[in-house]
Scaffold this active site. Structure first.
Site, PDB file in Angstrom:
ATOM      1  N   GLN A   1      -5.484  -2.695   9.964  1.00  0.00           N
ATOM      2  CA  GLN A   1      -5.024  -3.859   9.202  1.00  0.00           C
ATOM      3  C   GLN A   1      -5.468  -5.129   9.932  1.00  0.00           C
ATOM      4  O   GLN A   1      -5.112  -5.338  11.098  1.00  0.00           O
ATOM      5  CB  GLN A   1      -3.491  -3.812   9.059  1.00  0.00           C
ATOM      6  CG  GLN A   1      -2.920  -4.877   8.159  1.00  0.00           C
ATOM      7  CD  GLN A   1      -3.279  -4.678   6.684  1.00  0.00           C
ATOM      8  OE1 GLN A   1      -3.269  -3.564   6.164  1.00  0.00           O
ATOM      9  NE2 GLN A   1      -3.598  -5.758   6.001  1.00  0.00           N
TER      10      GLN A   1
ATOM     11  N   LYS B   1       0.846  -1.211   0.000  1.00  0.00           N
ATOM     12  CA  LYS B   1       0.000   0.000   0.000  1.00  0.00           C
ATOM     13  C   LYS B   1       0.871   1.248   0.000  1.00  0.00           C
ATOM     14  O   LYS B   1       0.582   2.227  -0.694  1.00  0.00           O
ATOM     15  CB  LYS B   1      -0.935  -0.023   1.222  1.00  0.00           C
ATOM     16  CG  LYS B   1      -2.011  -1.087   1.108  1.00  0.00           C
ATOM     17  CD  LYS B   1      -2.740  -1.354   2.414  1.00  0.00           C
ATOM     18  CE  LYS B   1      -3.616  -2.590   2.281  1.00  0.00           C
ATOM     19  NZ  LYS B   1      -4.155  -3.087   3.538  1.00  0.00           N
TER      20      LYS B   1
ATOM     21  N   ASP C   1     -12.024   1.196   4.158  1.00  0.00           N
ATOM     22  CA  ASP C   1     -12.136  -0.255   3.988  1.00  0.00           C
ATOM     23  C   ASP C   1     -13.608  -0.672   3.864  1.00  0.00           C
ATOM     24  O   ASP C   1     -13.901  -1.834   3.571  1.00  0.00           O
ATOM     25  CB  ASP C   1     -11.518  -0.983   5.196  1.00  0.00           C
ATOM     26  CG  ASP C   1     -10.208  -1.673   4.839  1.00  0.00           C
ATOM     27  OD1 ASP C   1      -9.888  -1.741   3.635  1.00  0.00           O
ATOM     28  OD2 ASP C   1      -9.509  -2.129   5.763  1.00  0.00           O
TER      29      ASP C   1
END
Ligand code: NAP
Length: 294
Positions: free
Chosen positions: A93, A49, A116
């Site tokens: 994460q 990322k 997300d």
């Protein structure tokens, strides 16, 4: 031989498009990535990322918190990021240590910064068909972008989604329904004989199960499109020519790519398929978040 649905090639194209969009912004869109602990797989995903962000002119703040952090401290940390005007996107994460309640943690993210797309408000919006206001989770968005880029028809077509997780399967199901696909779903309680029947019935199959090379040629027929979302560390016992790369274990999908590509019309590889599209889609969401917050 099947068409290779490469996401890697498309990722480079997306990078150019997103870079151009960001070049018109006054501030640098910034994504905060919270990592609890130092799980190597998570660190590697975050690294990808960061690399993509640097290509497009976005910023990533990688915040590593101790594995023993309390839920309360983690939530108050997220709340401070919610208030920070220099950060437009926040992701935690996953996975996080099991003792932490993932739902409470995700719910503490400001839905406007939840790039997300896992906050209940975004889940509700997307599953209700409102993709303009809700964030479609990056993997589902990446799958849809991949289908779109290779002109794979969706509306009115029969899709089988294998896997129904909160992070991957369910958002893909919603995104397909939002594009008017006829969607069938299978999971670990689906009888193996039914799974084969459903799979043969589908025009396209999206596999998100997490079992290395589980789906071989017996599941597929000529003319189908196979999208492999699985990313697994190949284990010993699998065919040597597949698992060995420079004497290191490598990543493989849920589908036995080498065998299945001889049968179907098109198939996405692992790595270099959906994974590459997912990273780009995350930053597409960050750009939307930025634009909604200015
Ligand atoms: P997960 O939470 O473990 O969910 C797996 C799903 O597969 C569950 O719904 C499970 O059914 C179902 N399942 C398991 N074994 C099955 C079987 N034999 N037949 C049919 N269904 C079965 O995993 P996940 O987070 O969804 O991730 C799935 C895979 O995608 C993993 O390999 C992961 O690394 C990968 N992934 C890739 C990306 C990307 O960008 N490409 C992003 C995230 C994850 P039940 O619901 O009944 O338990």
């Amino acid at each position: 031989m099947a068409l290779n649905l490469s996401g890697k090639v498309l990722q480079d194209k997306y990078a150019l498009i997103l870079k151009k969009r960001i070049s018109t912004f006054k501030k640098t869109p910034t994504l905060a990535i919270i990592q609890v602990g130092t799980l190597p797989e998570s660190t590697s995903y975050i690294q990808q990322k960061k690399i993509f962000a640097s290509k497009i002119g976005a910023a990533v703040k990688h915040l590593i918190l101790p594995t023993n952090i309390s839920e309360k401290s983690l939530i108050s940390y997220i709340k401070s990021l919610n208030k920070n005007k220099n950060i437009q996107g926040i992701i935690v994460q996953l996975p996080i240590p099991k003792r932490l309640n993932v739902y409470s943690i995700i719910e503490s993210i400001d839905p406007m910064k939840d790039v997300d797309g896992l906050h209940s408000l975004n889940v509700k919006l997307v599953s209700g068909g409102d993709e303009k206001r809700g964030f479609v989770p990056a993997t589902a968005k990446g799958v849809m972008n991949l289908l779109n880029a290779y002109h794979i028809p969706v509306s009115g077509k029969k899709f089988l989604v294998i896997g129904r997780s909160m992070l991957v399967g369910r958002p893909i199901i919603s995104a397909l329904l939002n594009r008017d696909a006829t969607v069938m779903v299978a999971h670990h309680k689906t009888k193996p004989t039914d799974l084969i029947k459903l799979s043969k019935m589908a025009d396209s199959i999206i596999v998100a199960v997490g079992q290395p090379l589980f789906f071989g040629p017996s599941y597929f027929r000529k003319g189908q499109v196979v999208i492999d979302v699985g990313i697994n560390l190949a284990k010993k016992g699998l065919r040597e020519e597949i698992v060995q790369k420079n004497n290191k274990l490598k990543l493989v999908g849920d589908v036995d790519f080498e065998k299945v590509k001889k049968i179907v019309k098109a198939i996405s590889p692992v790595p270099g398929g959906v994974g590459a599209m997912t990273v780009a889609a995350l930053f597409e969401n960050l750009i939307s978040a930025y634009q909604r917050q200015i």
